[in-house]
Design an enzyme around this catalytic site. Structure first.
Site, PDB file in Angstrom:
ATOM      1  N   HIS A 314       7.747  40.081  35.636  1.00  0.00           N
ATOM      2  CA  HIS A 314       9.546  39.602  36.044  1.00  0.00           C
ATOM      3  C   HIS A 314       9.970  40.705  36.391  1.00  0.00           C
ATOM      4  O   HIS A 314       9.864  41.568  35.069  1.00  0.00           O
ATOM      5  CB  HIS A 314       9.782  38.622  34.458  1.00  0.00           C
ATOM      6  CG  HIS A 314      11.132  37.659  34.997  1.00  0.00           C
ATOM      7  ND1 HIS A 314      12.431  38.368  35.203  1.00  0.00           N
ATOM      8  CD2 HIS A 314      11.326  36.988  36.170  1.00  0.00           C
ATOM      9  CE1 HIS A 314      13.217  37.745  35.585  1.00  0.00           C
ATOM     10  NE2 HIS A 314      12.861  36.287  35.874  1.00  0.00           N
ATOM     11  N   ASP A 372       7.787  30.291  36.598  1.00  0.00           N
ATOM     12  CA  ASP A 372       6.333  29.377  38.258  1.00  0.00           C
ATOM     13  C   ASP A 372       5.627  29.085  37.500  1.00  0.00           C
ATOM     14  O   ASP A 372       4.906  28.758  38.359  1.00  0.00           O
ATOM     15  CB  ASP A 372       7.106  30.001  39.472  1.00  0.00           C
ATOM     16  CG  ASP A 372       8.443  30.411  39.529  1.00  0.00           C
ATOM     17  OD1 ASP A 372       8.962  31.758  39.798  1.00  0.00           O
ATOM     18  OD2 ASP A 372       9.065  29.563  40.134  1.00  0.00           O
TER      19      ASP A 372
HETATM   20  C1  SDX Z   1      11.489  34.697  39.814  1.00  0.00           C
HETATM   21  O1  SDX Z   1      15.158  37.947  39.281  1.00  0.00           O
HETATM   22  C2  SDX Z   1      14.663  36.757  38.429  1.00  0.00           C
HETATM   23  O2  SDX Z   1      15.611  35.907  37.699  1.00  0.00           O
HETATM   24  C3  SDX Z   1      13.663  35.766  39.319  1.00  0.00           C
HETATM   25  C4  SDX Z   1      13.519  34.179  38.725  1.00  0.00           C
HETATM   26  C5  SDX Z   1      15.084  33.601  39.212  1.00  0.00           C
HETATM   27  O3  SDX Z   1      14.795  32.607  38.563  1.00  0.00           O
HETATM   28  O4  SDX Z   1      15.757  33.548  40.170  1.00  0.00           O
HETATM   29  O5  SDX Z   1      13.271  34.216  37.798  1.00  0.00           O
HETATM   30  C6  SDX Z   1      12.492  33.382  39.291  1.00  0.00           C
HETATM   31  O6  SDX Z   1      11.202  34.939  40.920  1.00  0.00           O
HETATM   32  C7  SDX Z   1      10.434  34.291  38.603  1.00  0.00           C
HETATM   33  C8  SDX Z   1       8.955  35.904  39.372  1.00  0.00           C
HETATM   34  C9  SDX Z   1       8.483  35.161  40.139  1.00  0.00           C
HETATM   35  N1  SDX Z   1       7.352  35.930  40.474  1.00  0.00           N
HETATM   36  C10 SDX Z   1       6.397  35.880  40.504  1.00  0.00           C
HETATM   37  O7  SDX Z   1       5.886  35.006  39.649  1.00  0.00           O
HETATM   38  C11 SDX Z   1       5.397  36.922  41.693  1.00  0.00           C
HETATM   39  C12 SDX Z   1       3.941  37.588  40.498  1.00  0.00           C
HETATM   40  N2  SDX Z   1       5.104  38.976  40.589  1.00  0.00           N
HETATM   41  C13 SDX Z   1       5.097  39.602  41.189  1.00  0.00           C
HETATM   42  O8  SDX Z   1       5.399  39.386  41.749  1.00  0.00           O
HETATM   43  C14 SDX Z   1       6.579  40.744  39.747  1.00  0.00           C
HETATM   44  O9  SDX Z   1       6.065  40.717  38.578  1.00  0.00           O
HETATM   45  C15 SDX Z   1       8.232  40.572  40.271  1.00  0.00           C
HETATM   46  C16 SDX Z   1       8.000  40.457  41.490  1.00  0.00           C
HETATM   47  C17 SDX Z   1       8.669  39.523  39.480  1.00  0.00           C
HETATM   48  C18 SDX Z   1       8.166  41.382  39.611  1.00  0.00           C
HETATM   49  O10 SDX Z   1       8.135  42.711  39.827  1.00  0.00           O
HETATM   50  P1  SDX Z   1       8.837  44.503  39.855  1.00  0.00           P
HETATM   51  O11 SDX Z   1       9.744  43.812  38.518  1.00  0.00           O
HETATM   52  O12 SDX Z   1       9.415  44.641  40.553  1.00  0.00           O
HETATM   53  O13 SDX Z   1       7.403  44.865  38.816  1.00  0.00           O
HETATM   54  P2  SDX Z   1       6.165  45.331  39.744  1.00  0.00           P
HETATM   55  O14 SDX Z   1       5.940  44.942  41.037  1.00  0.00           O
HETATM   56  O15 SDX Z   1       6.630  47.358  39.473  1.00  0.00           O
HETATM   57  O16 SDX Z   1       5.185  45.388  38.950  1.00  0.00           O
HETATM   58  C19 SDX Z   1       5.478  46.145  37.523  1.00  0.00           C
HETATM   59  C20 SDX Z   1       3.889  46.486  37.662  1.00  0.00           C
HETATM   60  C21 SDX Z   1       3.085  46.667  38.814  1.00  0.00           C
HETATM   61  O17 SDX Z   1       1.823  47.827  38.222  1.00  0.00           O
HETATM   62  P3  SDX Z   1       1.941  49.589  38.948  1.00  0.00           P
HETATM   63  O18 SDX Z   1       2.738  49.798  40.063  1.00  0.00           O
HETATM   64  O19 SDX Z   1       3.243  49.624  37.562  1.00  0.00           O
HETATM   65  O20 SDX Z   1       0.898  49.780  38.040  1.00  0.00           O
HETATM   66  O21 SDX Z   1       2.702  45.412  36.592  1.00  0.00           O
HETATM   67  C22 SDX Z   1       1.850  44.943  37.807  1.00  0.00           C
HETATM   68  C23 SDX Z   1       2.443  45.647  39.200  1.00  0.00           C
HETATM   69  O22 SDX Z   1       1.474  46.022  39.565  1.00  0.00           O
HETATM   70  N3  SDX Z   1       2.338  43.409  38.249  1.00  0.00           N
HETATM   71  C24 SDX Z   1       1.472  42.465  38.234  1.00  0.00           C
HETATM   72  C25 SDX Z   1       2.226  41.543  38.331  1.00  0.00           C
HETATM   73  N4  SDX Z   1       3.627  41.812  38.274  1.00  0.00           N
HETATM   74  C26 SDX Z   1       3.537  42.962  38.198  1.00  0.00           C
HETATM   75  N5  SDX Z   1       0.379  42.702  38.322  1.00  0.00           N
HETATM   76  C27 SDX Z   1      -0.961  41.019  38.547  1.00  0.00           C
HETATM   77  N6  SDX Z   1       0.045  40.454  38.460  1.00  0.00           N
HETATM   78  C28 SDX Z   1       1.330  40.396  38.520  1.00  0.00           C
HETATM   79  N7  SDX Z   1       2.090  38.823  38.733  1.00  0.00           N
END
Ligand code: SDX
Length: 438
Positions: A314, A372
């Site tokens: 998140h 989710d």
């Molecule tokens: C919602 O914003 C809100 O409040 C949203 C929400 C709401 O109520 O409105 O809470 C609802 O959207 C919840 C989130 C749902 N999405 C997912 O579950 C999809 C999977 N999660 C990711 O795509 C990700 O965690 C995000 C999009 C939710 C957050 O992304 P960020 O904050 O931009 O973080 P990032 O992508 O930069 O990740 C940081 C690191 C990265 O590694 P590095 O590049 O630093 O080496 O963590 C890794 C990412 O690769 N990472 C994951 C991961 N999520 C982040 N690795 C594996 N699996 C994951 N799910």
């Protein structure tokens, strides 16, 4: 209607020095959360932009509605903790709280319930809009189209400068989203639309519109209706997430409320945002069994593999999403009520959570289950197909969108949202006639 943000308190200044430039910027102290530096005059006085793609360190507005502490895993709606509201309140009461700023008295809730109930029907012409979609259209495609089309029907609540019209539009959107979502579902399965019944509660009415058929009496299950009502509470608002920011940005141009909410629905659809519940269930089905979990955890950690654990991580929560805990409890309650104690998807989800929470990669990156992760299993057990999951998220988030939209319009500091950029393209150059190009 208490829809105006209270405003942060001045808290001294911050000094920015850059080259031979030095500028004093006002600092602001919120009720809760990090202090902020007001950079509004930075470009005008120092000809400098700030740069923050994804807005990881940028506050776009002041707001009284929802507070999130990502490190502590705290979520407050108008100051009330989400776990207390999920246990003690109802979705319609939470709608009143988010819209008006205070928990309603019994008579205020009764009046609000009556107002919303008597807006649940949609104009009969709207049912003809569905005919323009293929039956296999994704429900979110239908929701974007039909909600946007409400602008063509409810002209008496599109003047955003009129406080009463804003309130009526907000009531109409909260009331009609269940009807439209249910119509999208019925259309996708080739069953006739079911009209709302005024004697039913909000969530019970929605479930009946989804699952009743003309050939037999529909019997509501109060345990399942309560579980879904709680799930709606969890999804109601979440400060300046991507879809809420979309609604605010669309509203900042003066677009009508129905168009703004349609924009929010479109943004929510993305798998990184509201589409994650559908993607998480698809992922759990693809994993299939607990013995295959380790190989998928390995893939999620592999930088060269685009696979991510859907329902994990998140932008704000760097601790357990407080909604995920409540969602897991609702998952258990629904599966218990339905006698699905050995649901293989739940077993896979629990094993995936167990392994991930022990793994250094997820610990270091502070990746926890989000709302989710368990919602897909729960909604599937309630009888919804996975392509309806995000439509349910949109149904519940509508109250947050309209509350934030109202607050934005009432905020005297708000103006049309128009970010700048860091230009990295070609310098000025003269046009080259076609015959002279290489
Ligand atoms: C919602 O914003 C809100 O409040 C949203 C929400 C709401 O109520 O409105 O809470 C609802 O959207 C919840 C989130 C749902 N999405 C997912 O579950 C999809 C999977 N999660 C990711 O795509 C990700 O965690 C995000 C999009 C939710 C957050 O992304 P960020 O904050 O931009 O973080 P990032 O992508 O930069 O990740 C940081 C690191 C990265 O590694 P590095 O590049 O630093 O080496 O963590 C890794 C990412 O690769 N990472 C994951 C991961 N999520 C982040 N690795 C594996 N699996 C994951 N799910």
């Amino acid at each position: 209607m208490n829809t105006k943000a209270s405003g942060a308190r001045p808290n001294g200044t911050a000094t920015l020095t850059y080259g031979n430039k030095r500028i004093e910027l006002p600092a602001l102290k919120p009720t809760e959360g990090p202090d902020a530096i007001d950079i509004r005059k930075l470009y005008g006085e120092a000809d400098i932009f700030t740069y923050d793609p994804g807005f990881t360190s940028t506050a776009s507005c002041e707001s009284d509605i929802t507070f999130i502490d990502g490190e502590a895993g705290v979520l407050l709606y108008r100051g009330y903790p989400i776990d207390q509201l999920a246990t003690e309140s109802s979705f319609l009461e939470v709608c009143y709280l988010l819209l008006y700023g205070e928990l309603p008295t019994a008579s205020q809730l009764e009046q609000f319930d009556h107002t919303i109930t008597y807006h649940t029907m949609v104009h009969e012409q709207i049912s003809f809009l569905f005919r323009g979609f293929r039956r296999d259209a994704h429900p979110m495609a239908v929701m974007v189209g039909v909600v946007g089309a409400l602008s063509a029907f409810y002209h008496d609540s599109t003047d955003i400068t009129d406080k009463r019209q804003r309130e009526i539009a907000s009531h109409r959107l909260i009331a009609k989203m269940p009807t439209i979502a249910a119509m999208a579902y019925k259309y996708s399965i080739g069953q006739p639309f079911v009209y709302p019944l005024n004697h039913l509660g909000y969530t019970e009415n929605f479930m009946r519109m989804c699952f009743a058929v003309p050939c037999q009496e529909y019997r509501s299950n109060p345990v399942l209706a309560k579980a879904l009502d709680t799930i709606f509470i969890l999804h109601a608002d979440h400060e300046q997430n991507a879809s809420t920011s979309t609604v605010r940005l669309a509203g900042s141009s003066g677009a009508n409320p129905f168009a703004c909410i349609a924009a929010g629905i479109a943004c929510l659809w993305g798998p990184a945002h509201g589409g994650a519940n559908e993607a998480a269930l698809k992922m759990l089905k693809e994993i299939g069994s607990i013995d295959r979990v380790p190989q998928y955890v390995k893939r999620a950690k592999d930088k060269n593999d685009p696979f991510r654990l859907m329902g994990f991580g998140h932008r704000v929560y760097k601790n357990y999403d407080p909604r995920a805990k409540v969602m897991r409890d609702q998952c258990y309650a629904v599966l218990d009520e339905l006698g699905n104690h050995n649901d293989p998807l739940l077993k896979t989800a629990l094993e995936l959570e167990r392994i991930a929470l022990q793994d250094d990669y997820f610990i270091e990156k502070k990746l926890y289950p989000n709302i989710d992760f368990y919602s897909g299993i729960t909604l599937s057990a309630l009888g919804f197909p996975s392509d309806m999951f995000t439509a349910l998220f949109a149904l519940a988030r509508t109250v947050g969108w309209v509350a934030q939209w109202q607050e934005m319009i009432e905020d005297p500091q708000q103006k049309i949202g128009r970010p700048r950029q860091i230009y990295t393209g070609a310098r000025r150059r003269d046009f080259v006639p076609r015959e002279k190009r290489g």
